[in-house]
Design a protein around this motif. Structure first.
Motif, PDB file in Angstrom:
ATOM      1  N   LYS A  90       0.629  -0.987   0.036  1.00  0.00           N
ATOM      2  CA  LYS A  90      -0.026  -0.071   0.011  1.00  0.00           C
ATOM      3  C   LYS A  90       0.888   1.271   0.114  1.00  0.00           C
ATOM      4  O   LYS A  90       0.096   2.379  -0.274  1.00  0.00           O
ATOM      5  N   GLY A  91       2.267   1.252   0.242  1.00  0.00           N
ATOM      6  CA  GLY A  91       3.232   2.113   0.416  1.00  0.00           C
ATOM      7  C   GLY A  91       4.418   1.921   0.644  1.00  0.00           C
ATOM      8  O   GLY A  91       4.673   0.891   1.218  1.00  0.00           O
ATOM      9  N   PHE A  92       5.274   2.897   0.799  1.00  0.00           N
ATOM     10  CA  PHE A  92       6.900   2.751   1.045  1.00  0.00           C
ATOM     11  C   PHE A  92       7.078   3.926   1.419  1.00  0.00           C
ATOM     12  O   PHE A  92       6.931   5.295   0.913  1.00  0.00           O
ATOM     13  N   TYR A  93       8.611   3.926   2.150  1.00  0.00           N
ATOM     14  CA  TYR A  93       9.216   5.258   2.483  1.00  0.00           C
ATOM     15  C   TYR A  93      10.470   5.520   1.538  1.00  0.00           C
ATOM     16  O   TYR A  93      11.023   4.179   1.306  1.00  0.00           O
ATOM     17  N   ILE A  94      10.529   6.489   1.293  1.00  0.00           N
ATOM     18  CA  ILE A  94      11.940   6.997   0.605  1.00  0.00           C
ATOM     19  C   ILE A  94      12.949   7.627   1.727  1.00  0.00           C
ATOM     20  O   ILE A  94      12.504   8.810   2.103  1.00  0.00           O
ATOM     21  N   SER A  95      14.062   7.142   1.851  1.00  0.00           N
ATOM     22  CA  SER A  95      15.000   8.013   2.821  1.00  0.00           C
ATOM     23  C   SER A  95      15.512   9.284   2.130  1.00  0.00           C
ATOM     24  O   SER A  95      15.521   9.602   0.889  1.00  0.00           O
ATOM     25  N   ILE A  96      15.370  10.430   2.906  1.00  0.00           N
ATOM     26  CA  ILE A  96      15.782  11.781   2.405  1.00  0.00           C
ATOM     27  C   ILE A  96      16.487  12.603   3.451  1.00  0.00           C
ATOM     28  O   ILE A  96      16.434  12.047   4.749  1.00  0.00           O
ATOM     29  N   ASN A  97      17.026  13.601   3.480  1.00  0.00           N
ATOM     30  CA  ASN A  97      17.620  14.521   4.339  1.00  0.00           C
ATOM     31  C   ASN A  97      16.716  15.516   4.707  1.00  0.00           C
ATOM     32  O   ASN A  97      16.871  16.483   3.572  1.00  0.00           O
ATOM     33  N   ALA A  98      16.071  15.905   5.687  1.00  0.00           N
ATOM     34  CA  ALA A  98      15.152  16.816   5.838  1.00  0.00           C
ATOM     35  C   ALA A  98      15.869  18.138   5.991  1.00  0.00           C
ATOM     36  O   ALA A  98      15.275  19.162   5.549  1.00  0.00           O
ATOM     37  N   GLU A  99      17.003  18.187   6.411  1.00  0.00           N
ATOM     38  CA  GLU A  99      17.788  19.479   6.379  1.00  0.00           C
ATOM     39  C   GLU A  99      17.851  20.046   5.147  1.00  0.00           C
ATOM     40  O   GLU A  99      18.228  21.259   4.885  1.00  0.00           O
ATOM     41  N   ASN A 100      18.209  19.212   4.139  1.00  0.00           N
ATOM     42  CA  ASN A 100      18.472  19.794   2.820  1.00  0.00           C
ATOM     43  C   ASN A 100      17.199  20.096   1.920  1.00  0.00           C
ATOM     44  O   ASN A 100      17.011  21.008   1.307  1.00  0.00           O
TER      45      ASN A 100
END
Length: 248
Positions: free
Chosen positions: A195-205
């Motif tokens: 039903k969905g998935f996460y993608i890692s990111i850098n919130a600071e960017n």
């Protein structure tokens, strides 16, 4: 059509829980289109389905045309995963109330910053989820709005509606949406992704500004400011422009 050279601002309205997920765990959720409450998501306008029905009526032994386009619609909704943002830096009171609530937040970034962050993350991370996502088609598009039930065939031809996931019903035009989407194409992929998935990111960017709802409590502003400072997001919190009258 989005002009990428101008790199427009985009906003994402959310509550505290979603902000924490974004900042603390450094990730963005992509939801399967089939999971949305909007029944028009990923559907063609009515004349397309009517045309398929007429083919079935004139050729009684040919049920593939009508059934095929309906099944294709269901498949398309399952194979697309999206993250939805608001195009432009102007605030929308309806979206504040719908997605933020009294103590809500809207994070602001630009289209190219988020696009680059997603592409780089999927490219460099080698876990099983990203390995599957790399097989999908990534696309970014400004949503177009239409009347699914009353649009005529000539308008359909002029609009070149061949990717209905990037169209929504005109009842949602207030969202002014830009959509980041992964088209998994192969059934085996979306069956595994679920039903969905996460993608890692850098919130600071990504976060360039964090707006606080116009109806929020003063202490909520202080809370968000303290929270973000712990994650090196300093001096990015500000009140919504809708909080103060023009003479202040």
């Amino acid at each position: 059509m989005i002009n990428l050279e101008k790199d427009p601002k985009i906003l994402r309205y959310m509550d505290l829980t979603k902000l924490m997920d974004f900042v603390v765990f450094n990730r963005i959720y992509f939801c399967q289109v089939d999971q949305y409450d909007d029944i028009f998501e990923g559907l063609f306008p009515k004349p397309i389905y009517d045309l398929a029905k007429n083919i079935t009526i004139t050729k009684p032994n040919d049920t593939k045309s009508n059934n095929g386009i309906i099944e294709g619609t269901k498949q398309r909704r399952k194979q697309h995963y999206v993250s939805c943002w608001t195009l432009g830096g102007a605030e929308n009171m309806a979206l504040w109330k719908l997605y933020g609530g009294k103590n809500g937040i809207a994070i602001q970034t630009t289209l190219s910053i988020l696009k680059d962050e997603l592409e780089n993350s999927v490219k460099k991370n080698n876990d099983s989820t990203n390995a599957m996502i790399r097989q999908a088609n990534f696309k970014v598009s400004e949503i177009k709005y239409l009347d699914h039930k009353n649009l005529d065939m000539e308008s359909i031809k002029s609009e070149h509606i061949n990717d209905p996931v990037m169209y929504k019903n005109s009842a949602y035009s207030y969202e002014n949406e830009v959509r980041f989407a992964y088209d998994t194409i192969f059934p085996a992929l979306h069956q595994r992704l679920g039903k969905g998935f996460y993608i890692s990111i850098n919130a600071e960017n990504i976060i360039k500004k964090c707006l606080i709802s116009p109806s929020a409590d003063e202490c909520f502003y202080e809370l968000i400011e303290a929270l973000l400072s712990k994650y090196n997001l300093n001096n990015c919190v500000s009140w919504s422009d809708l909080r103060f009258p023009p003479f202040q």
